[in-house]
Motif scaffolding. Structure first.
Motif, mmCIF file in Angstrom:
data_model
loop_
_atom_site.group_PDB
_atom_site.id
_atom_site.type_symbol
_atom_site.label_atom_id
_atom_site.label_comp_id
_atom_site.label_asym_id
_atom_site.label_seq_id
_atom_site.Cartn_x
_atom_site.Cartn_y
_atom_site.Cartn_z
ATOM 1 N N TYR A 1 40.088 45.927 21.621
ATOM 2 C CA TYR A 1 39.845 45.156 23.071
ATOM 3 C C TYR A 1 40.159 43.905 23.024
ATOM 4 N N GLU A 2 40.242 43.045 21.779
ATOM 5 C CA GLU A 2 40.427 41.864 21.767
ATOM 6 C C GLU A 2 41.665 41.080 22.637
ATOM 7 N N GLU A 3 42.899 41.839 22.237
ATOM 8 C CA GLU A 3 43.992 41.485 22.572
ATOM 9 C C GLU A 3 44.049 41.692 24.193
ATOM 10 N N LYS A 4 43.766 42.879 24.453
ATOM 11 C CA LYS A 4 43.512 43.358 25.943
ATOM 12 C C LYS A 4 42.791 42.277 26.735
ATOM 13 N N ILE A 5 41.551 41.957 26.420
ATOM 14 C CA ILE A 5 40.736 41.095 27.052
ATOM 15 C C ILE A 5 41.370 39.534 27.043
ATOM 16 N N TYR A 6 41.896 39.036 26.096
ATOM 17 C CA TYR A 6 42.528 38.087 26.250
ATOM 18 C C TYR A 6 43.591 37.797 27.240
ATOM 19 N N ARG A 7 44.518 38.862 27.428
ATOM 20 C CA ARG A 7 45.520 38.735 28.232
ATOM 21 C C ARG A 7 44.962 39.038 29.794
ATOM 22 N N LEU A 8 43.969 39.700 29.743
ATOM 23 C CA LEU A 8 43.023 39.744 31.228
ATOM 24 C C LEU A 8 42.543 38.229 31.541
ATOM 25 N N TRP A 9 42.228 37.569 30.671
ATOM 26 C CA TRP A 9 41.683 36.224 30.863
ATOM 27 C C TRP A 9 42.812 35.402 31.348
ATOM 28 N N GLU A 10 43.767 35.470 30.727
ATOM 29 C CA GLU A 10 44.994 34.743 30.927
ATOM 30 C C GLU A 10 45.552 35.013 32.235
ATOM 31 N N LYS A 11 45.740 36.189 32.516
ATOM 32 C CA LYS A 11 46.122 36.620 33.890
ATOM 33 C C LYS A 11 45.294 36.089 35.061
ATOM 34 N N SER A 12 43.900 35.900 34.754
ATOM 35 C CA SER A 12 43.046 35.755 35.570
ATOM 36 C C SER A 12 43.164 34.337 36.240
ATOM 37 N N GLY A 13 44.045 33.410 35.301
ATOM 38 C CA GLY A 13 44.018 32.148 35.529
ATOM 39 C C GLY A 13 43.025 31.012 35.357
ATOM 40 N N PHE A 14 41.903 31.699 35.000
ATOM 41 C CA PHE A 14 40.581 30.874 34.969
ATOM 42 C C PHE A 14 40.638 29.917 33.800
ATOM 43 N N PHE A 15 41.479 29.893 32.995
ATOM 44 C CA PHE A 15 41.544 28.732 31.814
ATOM 45 C C PHE A 15 41.982 27.473 32.477
ATOM 46 N N ASN A 16 42.826 27.720 33.659
ATOM 47 C CA ASN A 16 43.387 26.523 34.231
ATOM 48 C C ASN A 16 42.543 25.894 35.304
ATOM 49 N N PRO A 17 42.062 24.696 35.255
ATOM 50 C CA PRO A 17 41.186 23.939 36.137
ATOM 51 C C PRO A 17 41.599 24.118 37.584
ATOM 52 N N ASP A 18 42.807 24.082 37.785
ATOM 53 C CA ASP A 18 43.279 24.213 39.177
ATOM 54 C C ASP A 18 42.692 25.287 39.938
ATOM 55 N N LYS A 19 42.414 26.415 39.169
ATOM 56 C CA LYS A 19 41.739 27.597 39.681
ATOM 57 C C LYS A 19 40.081 27.382 40.187
#
Length: 778
Positions: free
Chosen positions: A10-28
């Motif tokens: 799961y770990e890699e998959k989840i990380y990719r989902l997070w990255e894709k979501s864009g929510f690490f970026n405060p502009d989002k």
RNA sequence: GGGCUCGUAGCUCAGUUGGUUAGAGCGUUACGUUGACAUCGUAAAGGUCGCCCGUUCGAGUCGGGCCGAGCCCACCA
């Protein structure tokens, strides 16, 4: 859901989902008003993730995720440091394998090589941060040698220079005669060596003599004084007198200096400002002449008279012999001392005088002291405040130039005809203002790595431009780092920020404990005591690495011994959590009519009320603990609660309550309520598994973006908690009774509760059943 | 040499204003595959809380001394 949680799946998959979501970026997260910012301490580009990084990034990620869930617009800005010396060394070693030196390659080609290396290997550590689940905004990643960043560095240099804070002057440096370069203190390694201590007589003009002890007699040719401690009664009356330097026959004064140790040798020491750092300092204070007797090649200079051209060791031999012949050698002793060696080639260091650039510190330090003294910047644990203030209050001018090729070249341009004339300018001057005809040449030197990292928190946000990011996210909120760079980095960021932005760079500084090997020694590659967090992560999952590390930190500790068993315990806990969720999922499936949305809280049992009270208590204390940087305390409390209260007790109770149609729905609801809050509370610590579980229930949503649980005070009920404790001890009593009577669990023989309390009679059925469950030994 | 931290079960550690019987994980022993979980459960053994003195009705917790381990900085002629 599988029986056993498999992080690898799961770990890699989840990380990719997070990255894709864009929510690490405060502009989002632009709708959010409050910001929370952390600048990552940029790892060296040559670096690979070690335990310190793993711990430190876990800490930062906990806060970022916590504040993101609390409705803040969070920015965790990542990046990498070009790490001058370290990187240059790595590439030089590579070259050596090809039989090349950097000099053979030339500066330009060499720097190109380094860039190549950086492109190829420089992002390794970033990938490792991702494995740990760090929710950094990778779109804002910076490198200290990026064009924009380099401009900021030059801007800073010019600013200081114009303000008169930068000057050029002679200074003693660590010089490696083999590499023919100055090297930094970090590159000097000390090695215990057996040598000799020679006692040499320096005669007075008329009669008598004073005896000095030295391990390096050859430097005596450059002596310009003899020093004694001002409080040394033996020599007090000699201060100010002159002695004749043997072999050279130069008259030198006897001076007093507090740095001289009365106990060492004879208490009188020869002073050679050109070839010893301490002597250099004494010489500077006492305005002594500086006589260079050893050249950059490690050979004696013309100043050495008849010894000129000899190697240091050869000269030493001859000088000892000559002194013996003159009867000036009083004695020699065996002596063990720490010899300074070049880290790269193990050649003994020859301190040398060279011209360097300095930043005046006194004025800059003042405001940096103030902001910490007045707690505008909080240092945690507090005891480091004293360490910080101490250092800054007696800080010396900072030597900011380095004789390296990899780094920010000084924005300084020299006249080719008048070699000492220069101008400081961002761009290459079109015409030389001194001779009017030469092509000016940029200084060959580069800036100390720490000069550029001192600008890190604001230069990464676009300074000196007044960017949106800078306005929005500066000053940052939190800096987490290791204790050894409190001065090297933290103090320098503080005064740089105050000077350039007028603001503090961060509101709190957290000095995390040092991770030691289980032997209690420092973790280091060269000692072979290092433990690789990546290997452990592959084995137990990266949630477990984070949690295991955090589990081991507590209050004000300065170090802890890394114990892999806490990672194992964390892995087991994560699996426990997984199975709690699995149980709830399975229970729901059995009752397909159950809909959580429709449920309303009513007719709760004592046990329901108890767990509600406990959960809300935990919500409150976890929140407080994270805010107070008590990460270890928080995770340990969550562990104990989830395993030994929620799973051991409420889950068992829920099985009984769900058998009863009257309590079935409410029990399921409480299970959900508990699980969801638990997942949220755990998410900052173990983001992967909590997110995976969350998505088992809400496929389209991110736990990362959920609201942090709010404490519901009306659920907190101390009376209920007390009652539950009583029931717990009653159950133990019943269990022991059944055991004594040798009653098997399935036998229906009831224990006569001979206590009048209502809580017992009201919950008789559940208590009796629980007692059976807990009685599972023969 | 300067600064700092630690010494609690076999091991690694919790123990926040001094207050019942000092806790956890791992390890050990016994039992158990009970429909969430053997990466589990139930229980047991195991501690003069480094040593000495003091404050107190009461000290693992506060103060002083000693012994031991280690971290950071500086680096010595």
């Amino acid at each position: 859901m599988e029986k056993v949680y498999q992080p690898k799946k799961y770990e890699e998959k989840i990380y990719r989902l997070w990255e894709k979501s864009g929510f690490f970026n405060p502009d989002k997260l632009a709708k959010r008003k409050k910001t929370y910012t952390i600048s990552i301490p940029p790892p060296n580009v040559t670096g690979s993730l070690h335990m310190g990084h793993a711990l430190n990034s876990a800490i930062q990620d906990i806060l970022i995720r916590f504040y993101r869930m609390n409705g803040y617009r969070t920015l965790w800005l990542p990046g990498i440091d070009h790490a001058g010396i370290a990187t240059q060394n790595v590439v030089e070693k590579e070259l050596k394998k090809e039989g090349l030196t950097r000099h053979q390659l030339g500066r330009e080609k060499f720097v190109e090589r380094v860039w190549q290396w950086v492109k190829q290997y420089g992002n390794l550590i970033i990938e490792q941060f991702k494995k740990l689940g760090c929710s950094c905004d990778w779109s804002r990643q910076r490198f200290t040698l990026d064009k924009e960043y380099a401009k900021a560095v030059e801007f800073a240099f010019i600013h200081y220079y114009k303000k008169g804070l930068i000057y050029r002057g002679p200074r003693i440096v660590n010089w490696c005669p083999r590499c023919e370069t100055a090297i930094s203190d970090i590159e000097v390694k000390y090695q215990e060596t057996k040598g000799k201590l020679w006692y040499i007589k320096y005669k007075f003009k008329i009669q008598n003599s004073i005896v000095v002890a030295t391990t390096r007699p050859e430097t005596m040719l450059g002596d310009t004084a003899v020093a004694v401690n001002p409080n040394d009664e033996r020599y007090k009356n000699l201060i100010g007198q002159k002695v004749v330097l043997p072999l050279v026959n130069r008259e030198i004064p006897i001076i007093a200096h507090p740095l001289v140790d009365k106990e060492f040798g004879t208490g009188a020491v020869k002073v050679t400002p050109a070839h010893d750092p301490i002597d250099w300092q004494i010489g500077k204070e006492k305005k002594l002449a500086v006589i260079n007797v050893i050249g950059p090649d490690g050979k004696m200079t013309q100043e050495a008279g008849k010894y000129a051209g000899l190697s240091v060791l050869k000269a030493r031999e001859m000088i000892i012999q000559d002194l013996k012949n003159l009867n000036l050698l009083e004695k020699e002793e065996e002596y063990t001392y720490n010899i300074a060696l070049c880290d790269r080639c193990h050649t003994p260091i020859e301190p040398q005088i060279s011209t360097q650039w300095f930043l005046k510190m006194k004025e800059l330090a003042k405001p940096a002291i103030e902001v910490v003294r007045k707690n505008k910047i909080k240092i945690i644990p507090q005891r480091y405040k004293k360490v910080y203030l101490n250092w800054l209050s007696r800080v010396e001018d900072w030597c900011i130039s380095r004789q390296l090729w990899w780094g920010h070249q000084l924005p300084v341009w020299f006249c080719q005809n008048q070699k000492e004339k220069f101008i400081v300018s961002l761009k290459k001057p079109l015409k030389c203002p001194f001779c009017g005809r030469c092509k000016m040449q940029q200084s060959e030197e580069v800036l100390d790595t720490w000069f550029s990292s001192a600008l890190w928190p604001f230069a990464t946000l676009g300074w000196p431009k007044k960017t949106k990011d800078f306005k929005k996210f500066y000053p940052t909120d939190f800096l987490s780092t290791a204790q050894e760079i409190l001065y090297l980095w933290v103090a320098r960021m503080v005064f740089s920020s105050l000077e350039f932005t007028g603001k503090i760079p961060f509101k709190s500084v957290y000095i995390h404990p040092t991770v030691l090997a289980i032997s209690g020694k420092r973790m280091s590659k060269s000692l072979g005591t290092g433990v690789d967090p990546l290997e452990i992560g592959e084995k137990f999952g990266f949630d477990a690495v984070r949690m295991g590390l955090i589990y081991q930190i507590s209050r004000d500790q300065q170090a802890f011994k890394f114990d892999e068993r806490t990672i194992l315990a964390s892995r087991n806990f994560i699996n426990k959590l997984w199975n709690i969720a699995r149980f709830i999922k399975i229970s729901t499936k059995k009752d397909s009519k159950f809909k959580i949305q429709n449920f309303q809280l009513k007719s709760l049992t004592l046990f329901d009320k108890w767990i509600l009270s406990r959960i809300n208590t935990i919500i409150d204390s976890t929140t407080k603990k994270i805010k107070n940087y008590q990460f270890g305390e928080a995770i340990r409390e969550l562990y104990d609660f989830i395993w030994h209260e929620f799973a051991d007790w409420y889950l068992e109770i829920s099985k009984i309550q769900m058998e009863n149609i009257k309590t079935k729905d409410s029990t399921l609801f409480i299970l959900y309520y508990s699980l969801f809050n638990i997942l949220k509370l755990l998410h900052p610590f173990i983001p992967f598994v909590t997110e995976v579980i969350w998505q088992q229930f809400f496929a389209q949503k991110f736990l990362m973006m959920e609201n942090w649980p709010k404490i519901n005070k009306k659920f907190i009920n101390k009376k209920v908690e007390e009652d539950f404790k009583k029931i717990k001890s009653l159950i133990v009593e019943i269990r022991n009774w059944r055991k004594e009577k040798n009653i098997l669990p399935q036998e229906i023989i009831e224990y006569q509760i001979n206590k009048p309390e209502k809580i017992f009679s009201e919950n008789k059925e559940i208590i009796e059943k629980l007692a059976k469950v807990k009685l599972n030994c023969s």
